[in-house]
Design an enzyme around this catalytic site. Structure first.
Site, short mmCIF file in Angstrom:
data_model
loop_
_atom_site.label_atom_id
_atom_site.label_comp_id
_atom_site.label_asym_id
_atom_site.label_seq_id
_atom_site.Cartn_x
_atom_site.Cartn_y
_atom_site.Cartn_z
N THR A 102 1.05 -1.07 0.05
CA THR A 102 -0.09 -0.07 -0.09
C THR A 102 0.90 1.05 -0.04
O THR A 102 1.69 1.27 0.89
CB THR A 102 -0.93 0.26 1.27
OG1 THR A 102 -1.58 -1.20 1.33
CG2 THR A 102 -1.76 1.28 1.12
N LYS A 177 -7.40 1.40 -2.98
CA LYS A 177 -6.93 0.89 -1.63
C LYS A 177 -7.30 1.96 -0.55
O LYS A 177 -7.32 2.12 0.54
CB LYS A 177 -5.41 0.51 -1.36
CG LYS A 177 -5.00 0.21 -0.18
CD LYS A 177 -5.63 -1.23 0.54
CE LYS A 177 -5.33 -1.54 1.98
NZ LYS A 177 -3.91 -2.37 1.73
N LYS A 245 0.77 4.85 8.43
CA LYS A 245 1.06 5.14 7.09
C LYS A 245 -0.02 5.37 6.02
O LYS A 245 0.25 6.17 5.40
CB LYS A 245 2.22 4.15 6.95
CG LYS A 245 2.96 4.17 5.23
CD LYS A 245 2.31 3.29 4.52
CE LYS A 245 2.64 1.85 4.76
NZ LYS A 245 1.82 1.14 3.44
#
Length: 294
Positions: A102, A177, A245
């Site tokens: 990701t 995502k 993150k």
């Protein structure tokens, strides 16, 4: 033409909580798998099952027909693809590059453009489903890139996931995502508040869960992570530090588009508080600790 297991060498970079299971499925499907990870011990099970260890990313890249990366942060992706030992400069022409980390949509586009200059085919293909989805080979895989490259590696991706969708051009997988992580971020707050409320009301939270997960409140997080919260199991299926993150990437992308995401901002702030208190390496279900603090 689609890749075939008996003819395809797969290089897998990053064998952490999810990557190890994903690479294992490829081995069992008949692919020859080369592995590289910073800590070799994390690849021991794969090596025992027949995977081949490579000391450098460059060595792996030079031999593989398909290279899958599943690392931690965008900075790691940059290093793996563009560093001195990087994939872009060492992969054979015609190799398929599949970044399943990701990461930033902008970085996915950069990899695509640079890969194209070297006659390489790049896809961004982040996943959702956590450690359970990785173990059971039923990950959702969100892909960005060219249709022909997607068609070629689709059989390989299907070994690791059950919901594999090409979302659009380069970067589209990463944007999708981000949508996924935004949904999870605010949903996790609701799950934790519900469990905390059940306890305060003197209810058995496990019994409450059997009622609400089957109704309109149902979600993956409620069914899979609430039981871990109730049991006090905070082992990582997905690390808090990695979720922070992801939320940072989503916030940055949203701001670039002029979109307000207050729920995402709140969730990130709560998780950052937990990380500061030593929970960075706990699973995301540890958010319940914020609500149950004294």
């Amino acid at each position: 033409m689609a890749v075939r297991a008996e003819e395809t060498v797969v290089g897998f970079v990053g064998t952490g909580v999810m990557g190890k299971s994903m690479a294992g499925h490829l081995l069992r499907a008949g692919y020859r798998v080369l592995v590289y990870t910073r800590t070799k011990a994390k690849a021991d099970e794969l090596l025992a099952a027949g995977a081949v260890w490579k000391e450098r990313v460059s060595e792996l890249a030079a031999e593989a027909d398909v290279i899958i990366t599943m690392v931690g942060y965008p900075s790691d992706v940059e290093e793996v693809y563009f560093g001195p030992e990087g994939i872009i400069s060492h992969a054979k022409p015609g190799t398929f590059l599949v970044d399943m980390t990701t990461s930033k949509p902008s970085l996915a586009k950069k990899i695509y453009e640079e890969a194209k200059k070297h006659s390489l085919h790049a896809l961004d293909a982040p996943v959702s489903g956590g450690d359970v989805g990785a173990r059971e080979a039923r990950l959702a895989i969100m892909v960005g890139g060219d249709q022909d490259a997607f068609d070629a590696v689709a059989p390989l991706l299907a070994v690791m996931g059950k919901n594999v969708v090409l979302q659009g051009g380069p970067g589209a997988g990463q944007h999708t995502k981000m949508c996924n992580q935004i949904c999870i971020a605010t949903n996790m707050i609701g799950v934790c508040e519900a469990i905390a409320y059940a306890k305060k009301a003197g209810l058995d939270p496990a019994r409450v869960l059997t009622s609400i997960e089957a109704g309109a409140a149902g979600s993956w997080s409620l069914s899979n992570l609430a039981p871990r919260m109730i049991a006090g199991n905070f082992a990582p299926g997905f690390y808090i530090k990695h979720f922070i993150k992801d939320m940072s990437i989503a916030l940055e992308a949203a701001e670039e588009m002029g979109l307000l995401t207050p729920g995402l901002s709140l969730s990130k702030s709560l998780y950052e508080e937990l990380a500061e208190k030593g929970e960075a390496d706990s699973g995301t279900q540890a958010l319940i600790k914020w609500f149950e603090r004294e």
